[in-house]
Design a protein around this motif. Structure first.
Motif, PDB file in Angstrom:
ATOM      1  N   UNK A 109       0.837  -1.189   0.000  1.00  0.00           N
ATOM      2  CA  UNK A 109       0.000   0.000   0.000  1.00  0.00           C
ATOM      3  C   UNK A 109       0.879   1.248   0.000  1.00  0.00           C
ATOM      4  N   UNK A 110       0.392   2.283  -0.618  1.00  0.00           N
ATOM      5  CA  UNK A 110       1.150   3.535  -0.682  1.00  0.00           C
ATOM      6  C   UNK A 110       1.480   4.054   0.713  1.00  0.00           C
ATOM      7  N   UNK A 111       0.534   3.954   1.629  1.00  0.00           N
ATOM      8  CA  UNK A 111       0.767   4.467   2.990  1.00  0.00           C
ATOM      9  C   UNK A 111       1.889   3.709   3.707  1.00  0.00           C
ATOM     10  N   UNK A 112       2.165   2.490   3.278  1.00  0.00           N
ATOM     11  CA  UNK A 112       3.264   1.718   3.876  1.00  0.00           C
ATOM     12  C   UNK A 112       4.625   2.247   3.440  1.00  0.00           C
ATOM     13  N   UNK A 113       4.649   3.032   2.375  1.00  0.00           N
ATOM     14  CA  UNK A 113       5.914   3.571   1.868  1.00  0.00           C
ATOM     15  C   UNK A 113       6.255   4.935   2.465  1.00  0.00           C
ATOM     16  N   UNK A 114       5.428   5.394   3.398  1.00  0.00           N
ATOM     17  CA  UNK A 114       5.673   6.683   4.051  1.00  0.00           C
ATOM     18  C   UNK A 114       7.119   6.757   4.540  1.00  0.00           C
ATOM     19  N   UNK A 115       7.804   7.829   4.171  1.00  0.00           N
ATOM     20  CA  UNK A 115       9.184   8.116   4.591  1.00  0.00           C
ATOM     21  C   UNK A 115      10.209   7.112   4.070  1.00  0.00           C
ATOM     22  N   UNK A 116       9.845   6.311   3.081  1.00  0.00           N
ATOM     23  CA  UNK A 116      10.773   5.336   2.496  1.00  0.00           C
ATOM     24  C   UNK A 116      11.465   5.921   1.266  1.00  0.00           C
TER      25      UNK A 116
END
Length: 167
Positions: free
Chosen positions: A70-77
């Protein structure tokens, strides 16, 4: 008529070396967020089930199926797509080897394969043909037969080894 409010969050990440931000609903797949919200059109969406590998990107240096994240899982990655391989207008050694060895035909799966190959060569600088084929087993390509891809990966490994003075 009732209006349904959009739910979601701002997602910020480093895309191909640049900090980028966009809106993502909770169910938005990373591949869709990258393509439609951030304009990274090198990310191709194939099966949407993690089987074909066309959507492969690197998240914090590891190859992932962007349709399964999910896009939200990539936060700050840190997210790298095929666009990150070239240096300006110059293709990378891996991209050039793909061209020399006719390792692509229609090109749909190529971006994902290139991202897996780049990560693979980073952790396995002197692979055997069997290791390359094993790594490629996670990708579906209906055009090439994989022989050109294997040749390209082995060629790059050998060129890098020679460049570093190894035998």
């Amino acid at each position: 008529m009732e209006t349904i409010a959009k739910q979601g969050a701002r997602v910020q990440l480093q895309l191909n070396g640049r900090v980028r931000e966009g809106f993502a609903e909770p169910r938005t797949q990373l591949c869709d967020f990258l393509r439609h919200e951030l304009g990274a059109t090198g990310v191709h969406v194939g099966c949407e089930h993690g089987v074909c590998g066309a959507c492969t990107v690197q998240v914090d240096g590891k190859s992932v199926r962007s349709c399964l994240m999910l896009a939200v899982q990539a936060q700050d990655s840190r997210v790298d797509t095929v666009e990150s391989l070239a240096e300006g207008e110059l293709m990378s050694d891996l991209q050039l080897a793909f061209r020399r060895n006719h390792a692509l035909q229609c090109g749909f799966c190529t971006a994902g394969i290139l991202m897996s190959c780049a990560e693979f060569l980073g952790r396995e600088p002197d692979p055997t043909e069997s290791q390359v084929r094993d790594m490629l087993s996670g990708h579906l390509c209906r055009c090439t037969g994989y022989t050109g891809i294997v040749r390209a990966v082995l060629e790059v490994a050998n060129e890098r080894k020679s460049k570093n003075g190894e035998k």
